[in-house]
Enzyme design. Structure first.
Site, PDB file in Angstrom:
ATOM      1  N   GLU A 174      -3.722  10.694  18.096  1.00 34.33           N
ATOM      2  CA  GLU A 174      -4.997  10.257  18.659  1.00 34.33           C
ATOM      3  C   GLU A 174      -5.105  10.608  20.141  1.00 34.33           C
ATOM      4  O   GLU A 174      -6.171  11.004  20.620  1.00 34.33           O
ATOM      5  CB  GLU A 174      -5.165   8.748  18.468  1.00 34.33           C
ATOM      6  CG  GLU A 174      -5.406   8.324  17.029  1.00 34.33           C
ATOM      7  CD  GLU A 174      -6.704   8.875  16.460  1.00 34.33           C
ATOM      8  OE1 GLU A 174      -7.682   9.017  17.222  1.00 34.33           O
ATOM      9  OE2 GLU A 174      -6.735   9.185  15.259  1.00 34.33           O
ATOM     10  N   CYS A 225     -21.021  17.988  10.347  1.00 36.15           N
ATOM     11  CA  CYS A 225     -22.024  17.716  11.380  1.00 36.15           C
ATOM     12  C   CYS A 225     -21.518  18.208  12.730  1.00 36.15           C
ATOM     13  O   CYS A 225     -21.394  17.451  13.700  1.00 36.15           O
ATOM     14  CB  CYS A 225     -22.317  16.212  11.424  1.00 36.15           C
ATOM     15  SG  CYS A 225     -23.841  15.784  12.300  1.00 36.15           S
ATOM     16  N   CYS A 241     -25.762  21.322   6.937  1.00 36.03           N
ATOM     17  CA  CYS A 241     -26.614  20.279   6.361  1.00 36.03           C
ATOM     18  C   CYS A 241     -26.727  20.395   4.845  1.00 36.03           C
ATOM     19  O   CYS A 241     -26.914  19.392   4.146  1.00 36.03           O
ATOM     20  CB  CYS A 241     -28.003  20.338   6.993  1.00 36.03           C
ATOM     21  SG  CYS A 241     -28.007  20.073   8.786  1.00 36.03           S
ATOM     22  N   CYS A 301     -24.071  18.294   3.240  1.00 37.22           N
ATOM     23  CA  CYS A 301     -23.877  16.954   3.795  1.00 37.22           C
ATOM     24  C   CYS A 301     -24.481  15.881   2.887  1.00 37.22           C
ATOM     25  O   CYS A 301     -25.690  15.895   2.609  1.00 37.22           O
ATOM     26  CB  CYS A 301     -24.510  16.864   5.173  1.00 37.22           C
ATOM     27  SG  CYS A 301     -24.318  15.237   5.937  1.00 37.22           S
ATOM     28  N   CYS A 305     -30.897  11.515   6.711  1.00 38.64           N
ATOM     29  CA  CYS A 305     -30.744  12.021   8.080  1.00 38.64           C
ATOM     30  C   CYS A 305     -32.098  12.218   8.760  1.00 38.64           C
ATOM     31  O   CYS A 305     -32.919  13.056   8.343  1.00 38.64           O
ATOM     32  CB  CYS A 305     -29.969  13.333   8.062  1.00 38.64           C
ATOM     33  SG  CYS A 305     -29.707  14.030   9.710  1.00 38.64           S
TER      34      CYS A 305
END
Length: 387
Positions: free
Chosen positions: A56, A211, A218, A221, A227
């Site tokens: 992370e 994204c 798209c 997605c 959206c």
């Protein structure tokens, strides 16, 4: 116009009446992640908080492809948290060299020492306690806790902001305080009751693989039917970009003093640009440029700068290097110098003569390491140092 399954979201900063809860959103993300998300990254499929925490921190403002090699080498050198905590900070910086944003490496070392001293080497599972440790903010703490302990906590990194801005039609700059606060409230309201690991990873994967900033996919997605950006043809416009500011340009004359297969290096201050790393000595630091012409190198000034280290035999100005920081662009003018006579470094605690054969492993900023590797004839290592 395409039909939306959900209306436009309330305006950012809306009062307590805002209702962001939507179990179908998290269900969609979880289902997609389980089938199409990333599952084979080296820090996945583990509850080891050390491995998750390291990934992370490395992934903050850095792409996965750039992190993979560093992650493996770092763990080879520091296989456990206690190994990292016990190591000299110089060793940590050397392993981090080239990855950028070096404050992360210094905080990484401090954090490891704190966890060993205060928690007997075991990361706390509470995100609030994690967020108190060096280098761990609210979102990173939530991710570490979710992946290592299954804690139900919300993340809010750049990927999540982009997904939220497009999906819910947030038409304001996400870095603005009120907008970000509203996004955090939404993120917390959307948390699923179960499956937090898949949901958290799914949000990250959405932003990284579907994204994306410049080429969102798209068509694949599963959030497309809801959206707002897609329905209103604003995918390219959202999230709203930060207002542009002119990036200042600075220059630095750097001294490449090479003698008997060694190069003179200087320890930079612990804070600031390239903090704690070795680098080339500079004449005046990073100076704001006045006009487009690069500065000339004054022979007398150069001789005074070199005087504590020896007598100049010859000098050559090399091709300039451009390096872009977050807040300014730096034009580096390297001046290669050979010495007629070298003096001892007695009393010079901040300078060291470094063997050219060991440059590849030195804790150097990426552009300086690349320059020196090229000068010492290690073209392959120079190419690797760019990534």
């Amino acid at each position: 116009m395409k039909r939306l399954l959900h209306p436009l979201s309330p305006a950012p900063g809306m009062a307590s009446s805002e209702n962001y809860s939507d179990p179908s959103f998290s269900a969609t993300v979880i289902a997609w992640q389980k089938q199409h998300g990333r599952h084979a990254l080296p820090w996945q499929n583990t509850r080891d908080a050390y491995l998750i925490w390291l990934s992370e921190i490395m992934l903050q403002q850095t792409q996965v492809t750039a992190v993979l090699g560093y992650y493996a080498r770092f763990l080879e050198r520091f296989p456990t948290l206690r190994d990292l905590a016990a190591a000299p900070v110089e060793d940590v910086m050397a392993q981090w060299s080239g990855l950028g944003y070096y404050t992360r490496a210094r905080n990484l070392h401090k954090c490891a020492q704190r966890v060993v001293a205060e928690y007997d080497g075991v990361f706390p599972s509470d995100p609030l306690l994690l967020a108190e440790l060096p280098g761990i903010g609210r979102s990173t703490a939530a991710a570490i806790s979710a992946f290592s302990s299954g804690t139900r906590a919300a993340i809010m990194d750049g990927n999540v902001k982009r997904v939220f801005a497009r999906t819910f039609g947030i038409d304001a700059y996400p870095g603005e305080k009120k907008v970000e606060e509203a996004m955090w409230r939404r993120a917390e309201a959307l948390l699923p009751e179960t499956g937090i690991e898949a949901y958290t990873q799914g949000l990250m994967d959405f932003g990284a693989t579907l994204c994306t900033r410049s080429s969102p996919d798209c068509g694949r997605c599963p959030l497309q039917p809801r959206c707002v950006a897609y329905a209103t043809n604003r995918v390219k416009d959202l999230p709203v970009r930060k207002p542009k500011k002119t990036s200042p340009e600075k220059h630095a004359v750097m001294l490449v003093v090479i003698d008997n297969g060694q190069v003179l290096l200087e320890q930079r201050p612990a804070t600031g640009i390239w903090g704690g790393l070795l680098s080339l000595p500079e004449l005046d630091g990073h100076v704001l440029r006045d006009g487009s012409a690069l500065p000339s190198v004054d022979d007398e000034q150069l001789a005074r700068a070199i005087l504590p280290f020896g007598e100049i035999e010859s000098r050559t100005t090399l091709l300039p290097i451009v390096h872009v920081f977050t807040h300014y662009k730096l034009h580096i003018i390297p001046c290669r110098i050979t010495l007629a006579r070298r003096l001892s470094l007695a009393g010079e605690a901040t300078h060291v003569w470094y063997d050219g054969s060991k440059i590849a492993d030195a804790p150097l900023p990426a552009p300086i390491k690349k320059l020196l590797l090229e000068l010492f004839g290690d073209a392959q290592a120079a190419q690797r140092s760019m990534f």
